[in-house]
Design a protein around this motif. Structure first.
Motif, PDB file in Angstrom:
ATOM      1  N   ILE A  40      -0.486  -2.622   3.794  1.00  0.00           N
ATOM      2  CA  ILE A  40       0.926  -2.237   3.875  1.00  0.00           C
ATOM      3  C   ILE A  40       1.768  -3.319   3.206  1.00  0.00           C
ATOM      4  O   ILE A  40       1.676  -4.497   3.562  1.00  0.00           O
ATOM      5  CB  ILE A  40       1.359  -2.049   5.344  1.00  0.00           C
ATOM      6  N   VAL A  41       2.589  -2.908   2.244  1.00  0.00           N
ATOM      7  CA  VAL A  41       3.416  -3.847   1.483  1.00  0.00           C
ATOM      8  C   VAL A  41       4.835  -3.841   2.046  1.00  0.00           C
ATOM      9  O   VAL A  41       5.446  -2.781   2.236  1.00  0.00           O
ATOM     10  CB  VAL A  41       3.428  -3.481  -0.013  1.00  0.00           C
TER      11      VAL A  41
ATOM     12  N   THR B 130       3.331   1.734   1.426  1.00  0.00           N
ATOM     13  CA  THR B 130       4.601   1.017   1.611  1.00  0.00           C
ATOM     14  C   THR B 130       4.869   0.830   3.098  1.00  0.00           C
ATOM     15  O   THR B 130       4.353   1.571   3.939  1.00  0.00           O
ATOM     16  CB  THR B 130       5.784   1.798   1.019  1.00  0.00           C
ATOM     17  N   ASP B 131       5.687  -0.151   3.423  1.00  0.00           N
ATOM     18  CA  ASP B 131       6.207  -0.226   4.781  1.00  0.00           C
ATOM     19  C   ASP B 131       7.176   0.954   4.962  1.00  0.00           C
ATOM     20  O   ASP B 131       7.506   1.674   4.013  1.00  0.00           O
ATOM     21  CB  ASP B 131       6.920  -1.566   4.984  1.00  0.00           C
TER      22      ASP B 131
ATOM     23  N   HIS C  67       1.812  -7.625   6.784  1.00  0.00           N
ATOM     24  CA  HIS C  67       2.762  -7.028   5.846  1.00  0.00           C
ATOM     25  C   HIS C  67       2.703  -7.826   4.548  1.00  0.00           C
ATOM     26  O   HIS C  67       3.277  -8.901   4.488  1.00  0.00           O
ATOM     27  CB  HIS C  67       4.192  -7.094   6.380  1.00  0.00           C
ATOM     28  N   PHE C  68       1.995  -7.341   3.563  1.00  0.00           N
ATOM     29  CA  PHE C  68       1.776  -8.054   2.307  1.00  0.00           C
ATOM     30  C   PHE C  68       3.111  -8.317   1.602  1.00  0.00           C
ATOM     31  O   PHE C  68       3.981  -7.460   1.590  1.00  0.00           O
ATOM     32  CB  PHE C  68       0.878  -7.202   1.393  1.00  0.00           C
TER      33      PHE C  68
ATOM     34  N   LEU D  73       5.221   5.541   3.374  1.00  0.00           N
ATOM     35  CA  LEU D  73       5.272   5.624   4.830  1.00  0.00           C
ATOM     36  C   LEU D  73       6.669   6.031   5.287  1.00  0.00           C
ATOM     37  O   LEU D  73       7.654   5.321   5.056  1.00  0.00           O
ATOM     38  CB  LEU D  73       4.884   4.278   5.445  1.00  0.00           C
ATOM     39  N   CYS D  74       6.739   7.191   5.916  1.00  0.00           N
ATOM     40  CA  CYS D  74       7.962   7.691   6.554  1.00  0.00           C
ATOM     41  C   CYS D  74       9.195   7.675   5.646  1.00  0.00           C
ATOM     42  O   CYS D  74      10.210   7.016   5.962  1.00  0.00           O
ATOM     43  CB  CYS D  74       8.262   6.889   7.822  1.00  0.00           C
ATOM     44  N   PRO D  75       9.163   8.389   4.513  1.00  0.00           N
ATOM     45  CA  PRO D  75      10.394   8.527   3.732  1.00  0.00           C
ATOM     46  C   PRO D  75      11.451   9.228   4.588  1.00  0.00           C
ATOM     47  O   PRO D  75      11.126  10.082   5.420  1.00  0.00           O
ATOM     48  CB  PRO D  75       9.967   9.384   2.535  1.00  0.00           C
ATOM     49  N   LYS D  76      12.712   8.884   4.370  1.00  0.00           N
ATOM     50  CA  LYS D  76      13.780   9.425   5.218  1.00  0.00           C
ATOM     51  C   LYS D  76      13.899  10.936   5.081  1.00  0.00           C
ATOM     52  O   LYS D  76      14.131  11.642   6.063  1.00  0.00           O
ATOM     53  CB  LYS D  76      15.110   8.757   4.853  1.00  0.00           C
ATOM     54  N   ASP D  77      13.736  11.450   3.870  1.00  0.00           N
ATOM     55  CA  ASP D  77      13.874  12.883   3.623  1.00  0.00           C
ATOM     56  C   ASP D  77      12.648  13.337   2.821  1.00  0.00           C
ATOM     57  O   ASP D  77      12.548  13.081   1.621  1.00  0.00           O
ATOM     58  CB  ASP D  77      15.166  13.156   2.853  1.00  0.00           C
TER      59      ASP D  77
END
Length: 438
Positions: A327-328, A364-365, A282-283, A394-398
């Motif tokens: 992945i940051v 992004t994480d 995780h950068f 990565l996996c936005p909530k909406d």
């Protein structure tokens, strides 16, 4: 009388002759003097024009010799700018494909989501009509799966192949299909399908087994690609041990920077030789904190110089191996940006791009964790990350709100389409290299 006259005439004539001679002599003398004067004047002028007059010697006081001035230090030569590399054939082809995409299609390429976020089901195990409709409405750039999506080998192959076929049937771009198969305790595919299992990364670190790390990457790649995956969310490049960061624990190769860098490089080599892209996390490294910054806005207080000598070394090796993704994390690197998480910080993205020379995809994480959702809504988080330099979310909530916000930001000049094109070009280039796009 006559004789007297003659005598007077003779005297008179002699006297005249004498006067004539005298006047002639005077004239000659005058001419001589005039000539002398003229030549004197000319000679004086010529002498002082062409001859350097001697300076009379002067009495001088003996003085101590002056110290010679120290030579000025030569200015340091400015480093030459690195030449811009020529675009590869995949990059040129990616630019051609880009020209045919709408803004909405480009924005969907930026999103790496779970299948459940598209269909609303609790656990996606089939690529049926609901998946087809969802993908043709939301043609995302990538899908990430986990243990709940796996029942058996045939089912998993059908799920992944069906997903790609739905995109193809809708004339959409194929997707990255990823899973986190790290080995050790994080091995959903190997565990559920009874495939080759491996010791945790920490054990490879303890035994300094570089060949074992490469072999692990190669075998995982073979298993994943046979099923239909093309991205592995591995390896963990953080420097840590179980005591300093129990969340990561034995998923890390250990606390030794140079050894971990070698092991990360070997794993990436093995994985990508099997046509599966590595997503390294995780950068810029979470070795100095106690979690993965998913719950709290954890701060990294180490200096950048310290990070370069330690935590950044495994990432540098992964970059040198041309890993597909970095992945940051959502931690805050206080020296560069004490206000924003790394995943939304232009300064941190610049560190990765410029200092480490990374040309691949910045991801992004996970954006649906409390560390993000408690501070930003979905659209705001996405806009901040893309403007900072991230390529994928990565996996936005909406998902719907994310796309709407980014589209509106372009219309209002808060986000340029050129910035989007940079990221989409990287995404398309990676898909071309994988052979996903013909």
């Amino acid at each position: 009388m006559i004789l007297r006259y003659i005598k007077l005439r003779s005297q008179s004539h002699g006297k005249g002759m004498l006067m004539k001679v005298f006047r002639t002599i005077l004239a000659a003398v005058a001419c001589f003097l005039i000539a002398v004067g003229i030549f004197s004047v000319l000679g004086y002028q010529l002498y002082f024009r062409y001859a350097k007059p001697e300076v009379p010697a002067q009495t001088t006081v003996q003085q101590a010799p002056e110290a010679e001035p120290e030579p000025e230090a030569e200015p340091e030569p400015e480093p030459e700018a690195e030449p811009t590399p020529e675009p590869t054939k995949e990059e040129l082809r990616a630019q051609e494909l880009l020209a045919d995409l709408s803004l909405e299609q480009k924005l969907y390429q930026l999103c790496f989501v779970t299948p459940e976020s598209l269909t609303g089901v609790e656990a996606a195990t089939r690529a049926g009509d609901a998946t087809r409709e969802a993908l043709q409405t939301n043609p995302v750039g990538g899908l990430i799966y986990d243990e709940k999506n796996i029942e058996d080998e045939d089912q998993l192959k059908d799920l992944l192949l069906g997903t790609q076929n739905h995109l193809k049937d809708g004339d959409e771009l194929p997707a990255f299909l990823g899973i986190g198969e790290e080995g050790g305790d994080v091995a959903p595919v190997a565990t559920k399908l009874d495939l080759t299992t491996f010791a945790p990364a920490a054990e490879l670190g303890a035994s300094e087994d570089l060949d074992g790390a490469k072999s692990m990457g190669s075998i995982i790649a073979m298993d994943l690609s046979d099923l239909g995956f093309n991205v592995d969310f591995a390896p963990i490049a953080d420097l840590t041990d179980s005591d300093s960061n129990p969340v990561i624990g034995n998923r890390s190769f250990g606390p030794d920077a140079n050894l971990s860098a070698s092991l990360v490089g070997s794993f990436v080599d093995g994985l990508q030789s099997g046509k599966v892209l590595s997503a390294v996390s995780h950068f810029p490294g979470l070795g100095s904190i106690s979690d993965v910054a998913h719950v709290d806005r954890t701060k990294i207080t180490r200096s950048v110089e310290d990070l370069k000598q330690n935590e950044l070394l495994p990432f540098q090796t992964a970059v040198d191996k041309q890993c597909g993704f970095v992945i940051v994390s959502h931690a805050v690197l206080t020296e560069l940006d004490d206000q924003r998480p790394c995943s939304m910080s232009p300064a941190v993205m610049q560190l990765l791009r410029d200092d480490l020379g990374y040309r691949g995809i910045i991801l992004t994480d996970t954006l649906s964790v409390p560390a993000i959702t408690e501070h930003y809504d979905s659209g705001e988080a996405a806009l901040n990350a893309i403007n900072a330099g991230a390529d994928m979310l990565l996996c936005p909530k909406d998902l719907e709100e994310t796309i709407e916000t980014l589209q509106k930001a372009v219309e209002e000049n808060k986000l340029t389409e050129e910035r989007i094109d940079e990221s989409v070009t990287r995404i398309l280039t990676a898909k071309l290299r994988l052979g996903l796009i013909e």
